[in-house]
Design an enzyme around this catalytic site. Structure first.
Site, PDB file in Angstrom:
ATOM      1  N   GLU A   1      -4.234   2.142  -7.225  1.00  0.00           N
ATOM      2  CA  GLU A   1      -4.631   3.234  -6.332  1.00  0.00           C
ATOM      3  C   GLU A   1      -3.740   4.448  -6.582  1.00  0.00           C
ATOM      4  O   GLU A   1      -2.649   4.538  -5.995  1.00  0.00           O
ATOM      5  CB  GLU A   1      -4.474   2.811  -4.875  1.00  0.00           C
ATOM      6  CG  GLU A   1      -5.309   1.630  -4.475  1.00  0.00           C
ATOM      7  CD  GLU A   1      -5.554   1.633  -2.978  1.00  0.00           C
ATOM      8  OE1 GLU A   1      -6.714   1.752  -2.584  1.00  0.00           O
ATOM      9  OE2 GLU A   1      -4.578   1.554  -2.215  1.00  0.00           O
TER      10      GLU A   1
ATOM     11  N   HIS B   1       0.857  -1.195   0.000  1.00  0.00           N
ATOM     12  CA  HIS B   1       0.000   0.000   0.000  1.00  0.00           C
ATOM     13  C   HIS B   1       0.892   1.242   0.000  1.00  0.00           C
ATOM     14  O   HIS B   1       1.960   1.259   0.606  1.00  0.00           O
ATOM     15  CB  HIS B   1      -0.902  -0.021   1.242  1.00  0.00           C
ATOM     16  CG  HIS B   1      -1.984   1.012   1.180  1.00  0.00           C
ATOM     17  ND1 HIS B   1      -1.747   2.341   1.426  1.00  0.00           N
ATOM     18  CD2 HIS B   1      -3.298   0.916   0.859  1.00  0.00           C
ATOM     19  CE1 HIS B   1      -2.878   3.019   1.272  1.00  0.00           C
ATOM     20  NE2 HIS B   1      -3.838   2.167   0.934  1.00  0.00           N
TER      21      HIS B   1
HETATM   22  P1  PGA Z   1      -9.749   5.903   0.541  1.00  0.00           P
HETATM   23  O1  PGA Z   1      -8.488   4.935   0.725  1.00  0.00           O
HETATM   24  O2  PGA Z   1     -10.900   5.062   0.082  1.00  0.00           O
HETATM   25  O3  PGA Z   1      -9.955   6.517   1.892  1.00  0.00           O
HETATM   26  O4  PGA Z   1      -9.365   6.904  -0.496  1.00  0.00           O
HETATM   27  C1  PGA Z   1      -8.234   3.899  -0.178  1.00  0.00           C
HETATM   28  C2  PGA Z   1      -6.996   3.149   0.229  1.00  0.00           C
HETATM   29  O5  PGA Z   1      -6.032   3.779   0.685  1.00  0.00           O
HETATM   30  O6  PGA Z   1      -6.944   1.911   0.138  1.00  0.00           O
END
Ligand code: PGA
Length: 225
Positions: free
Chosen positions: A151, A96
């Site tokens: 992401e 992540h």
């Molecule tokens: P968020 O986070 O939905 O708060 O934007 C997503 C993530 O970091 O997995």
């Protein structure tokens, strides 16, 4: 109908009692879950609690960990290893952007974590912020079961998600490099916008941070896809 993965990443949030309250507030049994795999990733300290709760409730919800040690069993103070996680979870988030940013995780460390997940039979959900990031993991994951979560950093926690058009482009790029992987989108997904992402044919689901913390919002997300 494609199988959709809906993953809740609680990050470093909730207490033990809040964890159970969240489950009690989730109206997931009222919803059709036939083509949906719901995965909840709580902090490590609640994995066991959550697992017992899910078993008692005969719920189909799956559990994921948010991290895994790059090492196996042994003298690694503070680490939680793959063998331990496998007793409690089926999935694990790896790489992540918050791990990369705040804990200095490099591609080398991430590859060690991926290897540990494979060794112990956990399915990794490998988070990347652009398609090129996959190159350094390709040889390790090419013949394995892996879920990729795209992401973009600007979208995480900002309230400004990527566009469905761009997520489609990136998901296709990823699938060109790794034809067998599933690709999720993550970054400011809410109950209001989830369907525009899950309707993109190349997207196999969503990874949700902030909006997954509220059981009502998460229930709406599940029912709106
Ligand atoms: P968020 O986070 O939905 O708060 O934007 C997503 C993530 O970091 O997995």
């Amino acid at each position: 109908m494609k199988q959709l993965f809906i993953v809740a990443n609680w990050k470093s949030n909730k207490t033990k009692s809040e964890t159970i309250e969240w489950f009690q507030g989730l109206k997931v049994n009222d919803l059709k879950l036939t083509n949906k795999e719901i995965i909840v990733c709580p902090p490590f300290v609640f994995l066991s609690e959550l697992r017992s709760y899910i078993i008692n409730q005969k719920s189909s919800i799956k559990i994921g960990a948010q991290n895994i040690s790059p090492y196996g069993e042994g003298a690694y103070t503070g680490e939680v290893n793959g063998k331990q996680i496998k007793e409690l979870a089926d999935y694990v988030l790896i790489g992540h952007s918050e791990r990369r940013r705040y804990f200095g995780e490099t591609d080398e460390v991430i590859n060690k974590k991926l290897q540990m997940a494979f060794t112990y039979g956990l399915t990794p959900i490998l988070c990347i912020s652009d398609a090129n990031q996959i190159i350094n993991h390709k040889s390790l994951i090419i013949n394995q079961t892996v879920i990729i979560a795209y992401e973009p950093i600007f979208a995480i926690g900002s309230g400004t998600p990527d566009t469905p058009e761009n997520t489609d482009i990136i998901a296709k790029e990823i699938k060109q490099i790794l034809p067998n992987v599933l690709v999720l989108y993550g970054g400011s997904v809410t109950e209001a916008n989830v369907a525009i992402f899950t309707n993109v044919p190349s997207i196999d689901g969503v990874l949700i941070g902030g909006a997954s913390l509220d059981p009502q919002k998460f229930t709406s997300i599940i029912s709106n896809v």
